[in-house]
Design an enzyme around this catalytic site. Structure first.
Site, mmCIF file in Angstrom:
data_model
loop_
_atom_site.group_PDB
_atom_site.id
_atom_site.type_symbol
_atom_site.label_atom_id
_atom_site.label_comp_id
_atom_site.label_asym_id
_atom_site.label_seq_id
_atom_site.Cartn_x
_atom_site.Cartn_y
_atom_site.Cartn_z
ATOM 1 N N HIS A 194 -5.696 17.383 36.350
ATOM 2 C CA HIS A 194 -5.589 18.440 37.375
ATOM 3 C C HIS A 194 -5.976 19.597 36.711
ATOM 4 O O HIS A 194 -5.713 20.064 35.621
ATOM 5 C CB HIS A 194 -4.082 18.558 37.645
ATOM 6 C CG HIS A 194 -3.447 17.284 38.556
ATOM 7 N ND1 HIS A 194 -3.286 16.174 37.867
ATOM 8 C CD2 HIS A 194 -3.359 17.133 39.952
ATOM 9 C CE1 HIS A 194 -2.493 15.458 38.805
ATOM 10 N NE2 HIS A 194 -2.845 15.908 40.010
ATOM 11 N N ASP A 209 -8.164 17.189 40.019
ATOM 12 C CA ASP A 209 -7.389 17.222 41.583
ATOM 13 C C ASP A 209 -7.003 18.847 41.424
ATOM 14 O O ASP A 209 -6.419 19.259 40.579
ATOM 15 C CB ASP A 209 -6.230 16.496 41.417
ATOM 16 C CG ASP A 209 -6.946 14.838 41.724
ATOM 17 O OD1 ASP A 209 -8.230 14.729 41.501
ATOM 18 O OD2 ASP A 209 -6.156 13.952 42.587
HETATM 19 ZN ZN LIG Z 1 -3.427 16.191 44.163
#
Ligand SMILES: [Zn+2]
Length: 301
Positions: free
Chosen positions: A267, A120
């Site tokens: 992430h 992400d």
């Molecule tokens: Zn996010």
């Protein structure tokens, strides 16, 4: 006793007189009222057009980032099921066994035995290429939930993601974790703007998944995503790598939590992600031997 109502009352009396049919001032008063109403609307519109303060600064900068706002942590209570780690690492908020009312039907598993890794908040010029290299080394395809303004800034990275066979997920324009509370028109414009930025880089890349920042799903955001042909995508394994707990911790949480069908949240942007990159080299050998890792499909959801 007062002398009778004060200025406000006298003003209203004057207005009533002006509004009385036949009053010579009636038309003038109505025009004035309309003008005041329009001015009020214009003021409200102007306020609504003031852009949000960006939720995060340049890629890879960690200094002033508000992690609480930025991180993809849902506003739900911690779930004990998806992680064997005893401490804060089990903050995924999305037990596959629980009917979680905060998810509004967002997918928490792949629906079959395949395991999906999701990355992400990128693309990020420092870390996304490293994540891509790790995935390439192990022949794994994954899903990247990209932020619109990052996609706009780094179209080459969007192209690199797509070129390696990974799939793209819309992660909103600027990671507004409160987006779901805004009007459907605002939500729709945000998601469309993000898709346009992705398509400007990769015109043929299907975008059939949407992940709400913070996992802060609402009915409107889910509804808008569906209306734009995107399926809401959550997760069931969260190593909280945005907190930079270190590669060993990230790896142990993922390896301890993944089951057939798991969707793993990681992430590749939003701060120092070296721990995530390093963790991949610990995670991927084991996961590829135990599971079929695949990007989330773009044909049928
Ligand atoms: Zn996010």
């Amino acid at each position: 006793m007062t002398t009778g109502g004060g200025h406000g009352s006298r003003w209203l009396d004057r207005l009533r007189t002006l509004l009385r049919p036949g009053s010579t001032g009636r038309a003038v008063a109505i025009v004035a009222l309309v003008a005041v109403t329009l001015l009020g609307s214009a003021y409200a519109l102007g306020r609504s057009l003031i852009p949000d303060r960006p939720r995060h600064s340049a890629a890879g900068v960690t200094g002033d980032m508000d992690k609480a706002q930025y991180a993809d942590q849902p506003p739900a209570e911690p779930s004990p099921s998806a992680s064997e780690s005893p401490s804060e690492a089990g903050q995924d908020g999305a037990s596959r066994d629980a009917a979680d009312d905060t998810l509004f039907g967002a997918h928490v598993t792949t629906g079959d035995a395949r395991v999906a890794l999701t990355f992400d908040d990128g693309p990020d010029p420092q870390y996304t290429p490293q994540v891509l290299a790790a995935l390439r080394e192990y022949g794994v395809r994954a899903t990247f939930c990209v932020v619109g303004e990052m996609a706009q800034s780094h179209p080459d990275l969007i192209q690199a993601i797509v070129a390696d066979g990974h799939t793209i997920c819309n992660h909103s324009w600027n990671h507004d974790v409160t987006l779901g509370k805004r009007s459907t028109a605002t939500i729709r414009a945000d998601l469309l703007r993000t898709n346009e930025a992705i398509r400007a880089a990769a015109p043929d890349a299907p975008i059939v998944w949407y992940r709400q920042p913070g996992g802060a799903w609402t009915y409107p955001v889910v509804s808008v995503a569906h209306g734009l042909g995107m399926t809401p995508l959550h997760w069931d394994v969260d190593p909280a790598d945005w907190e930079a707990p270190g590669a060993a911790k990230i790896a142990s949480t993922v390896l301890g939590g993944v089951e057939p069908g798991s969707i793993v949240l990681m992430h590749d942007a939003g701060g120092n992600r070296q721990g995530t990159v390093d963790a991949l080299y610990r995670i991927l050998p084991t996961l590829t031997s135990r599971f079929q890792l695949e990007a989330l499909p773009t044909d049928a959801t």
